[in-house]
Design an enzyme around this catalytic site. Structure first.
Site, mmCIF file in Angstrom:
data_model
loop_
_atom_site.group_PDB
_atom_site.id
_atom_site.type_symbol
_atom_site.label_atom_id
_atom_site.label_comp_id
_atom_site.label_asym_id
_atom_site.label_seq_id
_atom_site.Cartn_x
_atom_site.Cartn_y
_atom_site.Cartn_z
ATOM 1 N N ASN A 146 -94.588 9.697 50.102
ATOM 2 C CA ASN A 146 -94.183 9.814 48.984
ATOM 3 C C ASN A 146 -94.674 8.637 47.967
ATOM 4 O O ASN A 146 -94.919 8.755 47.004
ATOM 5 C CB ASN A 146 -92.827 10.344 48.425
ATOM 6 C CG ASN A 146 -91.686 9.298 48.880
ATOM 7 O OD1 ASN A 146 -91.845 8.382 49.401
ATOM 8 N ND2 ASN A 146 -90.662 9.522 48.082
ATOM 9 N N ARG A 161 -92.597 -3.135 49.156
ATOM 10 C CA ARG A 161 -91.069 -3.274 48.803
ATOM 11 C C ARG A 161 -90.452 -4.035 49.885
ATOM 12 O O ARG A 161 -89.650 -4.806 49.845
ATOM 13 C CB ARG A 161 -90.357 -2.214 48.397
ATOM 14 C CG ARG A 161 -89.278 -2.155 47.410
ATOM 15 C CD ARG A 161 -88.815 -1.064 47.009
ATOM 16 N NE ARG A 161 -88.113 -0.171 48.015
ATOM 17 C CZ ARG A 161 -87.566 1.054 47.643
ATOM 18 N NH1 ARG A 161 -87.764 1.523 46.357
ATOM 19 N NH2 ARG A 161 -87.108 1.926 48.546
ATOM 20 N N SER A 163 -86.691 10.107 55.732
ATOM 21 C CA SER A 163 -85.396 10.868 55.607
ATOM 22 C C SER A 163 -84.308 10.377 56.740
ATOM 23 O O SER A 163 -84.296 9.514 57.461
ATOM 24 C CB SER A 163 -85.970 12.269 56.115
ATOM 25 O OG SER A 163 -86.353 12.224 57.777
ATOM 26 N N GLU A 191 -83.792 2.817 54.302
ATOM 27 C CA GLU A 191 -83.870 3.425 53.147
ATOM 28 C C GLU A 191 -84.208 4.794 53.369
ATOM 29 O O GLU A 191 -85.122 5.586 53.484
ATOM 30 C CB GLU A 191 -84.905 2.884 52.009
ATOM 31 C CG GLU A 191 -84.943 1.406 51.980
ATOM 32 C CD GLU A 191 -83.850 0.954 50.802
ATOM 33 O OE1 GLU A 191 -83.123 1.868 50.410
ATOM 34 O OE2 GLU A 191 -83.284 -0.307 51.062
ATOM 35 N N LEU A 192 -83.047 5.826 53.178
ATOM 36 C CA LEU A 192 -83.165 7.012 53.413
ATOM 37 C C LEU A 192 -83.067 8.141 52.299
ATOM 38 O O LEU A 192 -83.310 7.771 51.190
ATOM 39 C CB LEU A 192 -82.015 7.267 54.631
ATOM 40 C CG LEU A 192 -81.818 6.330 55.764
ATOM 41 C CD1 LEU A 192 -80.831 6.657 56.408
ATOM 42 C CD2 LEU A 192 -83.170 6.627 56.545
ATOM 43 N N CYS A 204 -87.495 10.058 46.328
ATOM 44 C CA CYS A 204 -85.896 9.988 46.918
ATOM 45 C C CYS A 204 -84.910 9.789 45.934
ATOM 46 O O CYS A 204 -83.937 10.127 46.125
ATOM 47 C CB CYS A 204 -85.875 8.809 48.028
ATOM 48 S SG CYS A 204 -86.392 7.166 47.186
ATOM 49 N N GLU A 258 -81.939 18.164 50.094
ATOM 50 C CA GLU A 258 -83.091 17.461 49.135
ATOM 51 C C GLU A 258 -84.181 18.135 48.763
ATOM 52 O O GLU A 258 -84.926 18.646 49.747
ATOM 53 C CB GLU A 258 -83.304 16.244 49.860
ATOM 54 C CG GLU A 258 -84.209 14.951 49.158
ATOM 55 C CD GLU A 258 -84.780 13.948 50.174
ATOM 56 O OE1 GLU A 258 -84.671 13.851 51.199
ATOM 57 O OE2 GLU A 258 -84.607 12.918 49.405
HETATM 58 P P1 NAD Z 1 -89.891 11.185 57.573
HETATM 59 O O1 NAD Z 1 -88.525 10.676 57.676
HETATM 60 O O2 NAD Z 1 -90.389 12.464 57.970
HETATM 61 O O3 NAD Z 1 -90.915 10.131 57.743
HETATM 62 C C1 NAD Z 1 -90.866 8.857 57.390
HETATM 63 C C2 NAD Z 1 -91.780 8.054 58.448
HETATM 64 O O4 NAD Z 1 -91.290 8.076 59.779
HETATM 65 C C3 NAD Z 1 -93.276 8.586 58.668
HETATM 66 O O5 NAD Z 1 -94.113 7.407 58.707
HETATM 67 C C4 NAD Z 1 -93.100 9.286 59.953
HETATM 68 O O6 NAD Z 1 -94.461 9.491 60.537
HETATM 69 C C5 NAD Z 1 -92.111 8.495 60.777
HETATM 70 N N1 NAD Z 1 -91.590 8.993 61.733
HETATM 71 C C6 NAD Z 1 -91.235 10.305 61.671
HETATM 72 N N2 NAD Z 1 -90.741 10.875 63.060
HETATM 73 C C7 NAD Z 1 -90.443 9.666 63.856
HETATM 74 C C8 NAD Z 1 -90.100 9.264 65.122
HETATM 75 N N3 NAD Z 1 -89.626 9.982 65.861
HETATM 76 N N4 NAD Z 1 -90.594 8.111 65.238
HETATM 77 C C9 NAD Z 1 -91.014 6.947 64.427
HETATM 78 N N5 NAD Z 1 -91.478 7.446 63.228
HETATM 79 C C10 NAD Z 1 -91.217 8.677 62.926
HETATM 80 O O7 NAD Z 1 -89.781 11.296 55.709
HETATM 81 P P2 NAD Z 1 -91.068 11.717 54.720
HETATM 82 O O8 NAD Z 1 -91.159 13.167 54.962
HETATM 83 O O9 NAD Z 1 -92.356 10.747 55.048
HETATM 84 O O10 NAD Z 1 -90.657 11.171 53.442
HETATM 85 C C11 NAD Z 1 -89.640 11.555 52.683
HETATM 86 C C12 NAD Z 1 -88.275 11.288 52.724
HETATM 87 O O11 NAD Z 1 -88.329 9.727 52.624
HETATM 88 C C13 NAD Z 1 -87.270 11.745 51.994
HETATM 89 O O12 NAD Z 1 -86.088 12.337 52.603
HETATM 90 C C14 NAD Z 1 -87.041 10.754 50.951
HETATM 91 O O13 NAD Z 1 -85.693 10.673 50.119
HETATM 92 C C15 NAD Z 1 -86.907 9.539 51.705
HETATM 93 N N6 NAD Z 1 -87.461 8.376 51.051
HETATM 94 C C16 NAD Z 1 -86.373 7.236 50.967
HETATM 95 C C17 NAD Z 1 -86.709 6.280 50.007
HETATM 96 C C18 NAD Z 1 -85.500 5.230 49.890
HETATM 97 O O14 NAD Z 1 -85.853 3.971 49.341
HETATM 98 N N7 NAD Z 1 -84.292 5.602 50.123
HETATM 99 C C19 NAD Z 1 -87.879 6.168 49.461
HETATM 100 C C20 NAD Z 1 -88.859 7.083 49.658
HETATM 101 C C21 NAD Z 1 -88.584 8.039 50.434
#
Ligand code: NAD
Length: 475
Positions: free
Chosen positions: A149, A157, A227, A248-249, A282, A379
């Site tokens: 995103n 960061r 996530s 950061e979730l 997020c 979410e």
């Molecule tokens: P996601 O959790 O699906 O993926 C995040 C990353 O993890 C990606 O690079 C993905 O390829 C990787 N990943 C997924 N499964 C994995 C595994 N089994 N092993 C290793 N890596 C794996 O999240 P997304 O859909 O890319 O992003 C959206 C989510 O991120 C939302 O929940 C949002 O709130 C969160 N987010 C949080 C912040 C924060 O700072 N708190 C900032 C931005 C986004």
């Protein structure tokens, strides 16, 4: 455009022939393909980081700081090019993409300043027998896994403080949006970051990639943004090696509008908190609690503002909301909207997907939503705003905190004392009080509860990438 792996300062293909197709979510067309990193490539990247880190840690903080500052300047100088890559692979409007690059670059300038100010401590032991010296060496090699995103900012960061503190990193950028990460790594090398310190290995097999990298003996820390669901899995795996973690979730932010709020300002803030970056942040306001005296006015004015949003390709400078990241995201958002409507919510504007090419959803405001509706628990990650009217302040606070998430909250009132009291009671790491945006490199970014562990940015951020060592000294 870079589309290979960066390992040890060298661009190369993956150890197997796989390619990952990068799609433009505004058109469903393939933009390009990038090399698909394997577990063996992840290990090679960890080896390269290990080899580069020792010399970097021994480099004078002032030298590291000046390289970080040069990274800031280089990224700023390439704002247009990087923003275009973000629009191409993520879809957000050009103004948001440029804003993301400004924000992303700023972490280098901010951390250039922090790099030369990493503090230590000296004290006398209470017994008087010795001195206590405390200092903060780097952790070593850091694994970074980042979401789609914010293809630039969610990397910088972490990356800027990690480098400032003297670490080397291995980055797994998101499969959906790896192009920005690859070009940023390229530019950082141009700006003077020594080869091997920043390794970028996209992959389509994230589980196997991560398993290989996390077991590498040089890896000492995991910094993850994504996530909560995936974060939990990676935390469990990081526990096998007792890694330091920053997580950061996900979020589920309440946005509270009291009767005494300036409703026009609240609507303006709601548009920022909900709609920036194609409504896929997020920190996005997820549930709008409007007090009974202003609920109708707020809903009507919010719906009018949402009706003005122009959806389309982020390359069209008049567009204010781009596509969602993929078709599944559209299906998920629509599922939540339709279930809320079936449960009795009214549709003030929008309420359905947009037919045709691209992953578009209508900007939507739903009135009279119940706090128990699934849309208030999930979410949303799309341009949809459920409004939940309230009369009882205590019950509203209970509902606002009735979630396992605790990233962000928003409060609108003209009574500053009431605003601060309410802010203190919201279980979230960041509060926007009469403001729709909270992100700032100078402020601690992070969540309470299942929204995360640790903080990024501010004075705290760089210490996350440091160890603490104490030396008991007699002289
Ligand atoms: P996601 O959790 O699906 O993926 C995040 C990353 O993890 C990606 O690079 C993905 O390829 C990787 N990943 C997924 N499964 C994995 C595994 N089994 N092993 C290793 N890596 C794996 O999240 P997304 O859909 O890319 O992003 C959206 C989510 O991120 C939302 O929940 C949002 O709130 C969160 N987010 C949080 C912040 C924060 O700072 N708190 C900032 C931005 C986004």
């Amino acid at each position: 455009m870079r589309n290979e792996l960066l390992i040890g300062g060298v661009w190369r293909q993956g150890s197997e022939d796989g390619r990952i197709a990068v799609l433009d979510p505004a058109t469903d067309e393939v933009v390009t393909e990038v090399a698909d990193g394997t577990p063996a490539d992840a290990i090679a990247a960890c080896d390269a980081a290990e080899a580069a880190q020792v010399k970097w840690a021994a480099t004078a903080p002032r030298v590291r700081s000046e390289i970080l500052r040069s990274c800031w300047q280089t990224l700023v100088d390439h704002t247009d090019e990087l923003a275009s890559l973000i629009v191409r692979e993520h879809g957000k409007p050009m103004a948001d993409a440029k804003g993301e690059i400004t924000y992303a670059a700023e972490f280098f300038r901010w951390n250039a300043e922090e790099t030369v100010r990493i503090r230590g401590e000296i004290g006398t032991a209470p017994s008087g027998a010795n001195k206590i010296i405390v200092h903060h060496p780097p952790v070593g090699v850091v694994l970074m896994v980042t979401p789609w995103n914010f293809p630039a900012a969610m990397i910088t960061r972490k990356l800027a403080p990690a480098l400032g503190a003297g670490n080397a990193v291995v980055i797994k950028p998101p499969r959906e949006a790896p192009l920005t990460a690859l070009r940023i790594a390229d530019l950082l090398q141009e700006a003077g970051v020594p080869g091997g310190l920043v390794n970028v290995v996209p992959t389509s097999t994230s589980g196997a990639w991560f398993d290989a990298a996390v077991d590498h003996r040089a890896v000492r820390m995991l910094s993850f943004t994504g996530s909560t669901e995936v974060g939990r899995v990676l935390l469990r795996r990081a526990a096998d090696r007792v890694l330091k973690t920053v997580m950061e979730l996900g979020g589920n932010a309440p946005f509270i509008v009291f009767d005494d709020a300036d409703v026009d300002a609240a609507v303006q803030g709601a548009m920022v908190a909900k709609m920036r970056h194609s409504a896929e942040t997020c920190t996005a306001a997820n549930r709008f609690y409007a007090e009974a005296g202003v609920a109708d006015e707020f809903t009507t004015k919010f719906a009018a503002a949402m009706a003005e949003v122009k959806i389309g390709s982020g390359f069209d400078e008049t567009v204010t909301c781009g596509p969602l990241i993929n078709k599944k995201a559209v299906d998920d958002v629509d599922g939540l909207v339709q279930s809320a409507i079936s449960a009795g919510a009214s549709v003030a504007v929008g309420g359905s997907r947009v037919a045709g090419a691209g992953c578009f959803y209508q900007p939507t405001v739903l009135g009279n939503v119940s706090h128990d509706s699934p849309i208030a628990a999930a979410e949303i990650f799309g341009p949809v705003a459920p409004v939940i009217p309230f009369t009882d302040h205590e019950e509203m606070i209970r509902q606002a905190n009735d979630t396992e998430m605790g990233l962000t909250g928003y409060v609108y009132t003209r009574d500053l004392a009431k605003g601060l009291r309410t802010s203190e009671r919201i279980q979230a790491g960041m509060i926007g009080l009469n403001r729709g945006a909270v992100s700032d490199p100078a402020a601690p970014f992070g969540g309470m509860k299942q929204s995360g562990l640790g903080r990024e940015g501010s004075g705290e951020g760089i210490y996350e990438f440091c160890e603490t060592q104490y030396i008991a000294t007699s002289w």
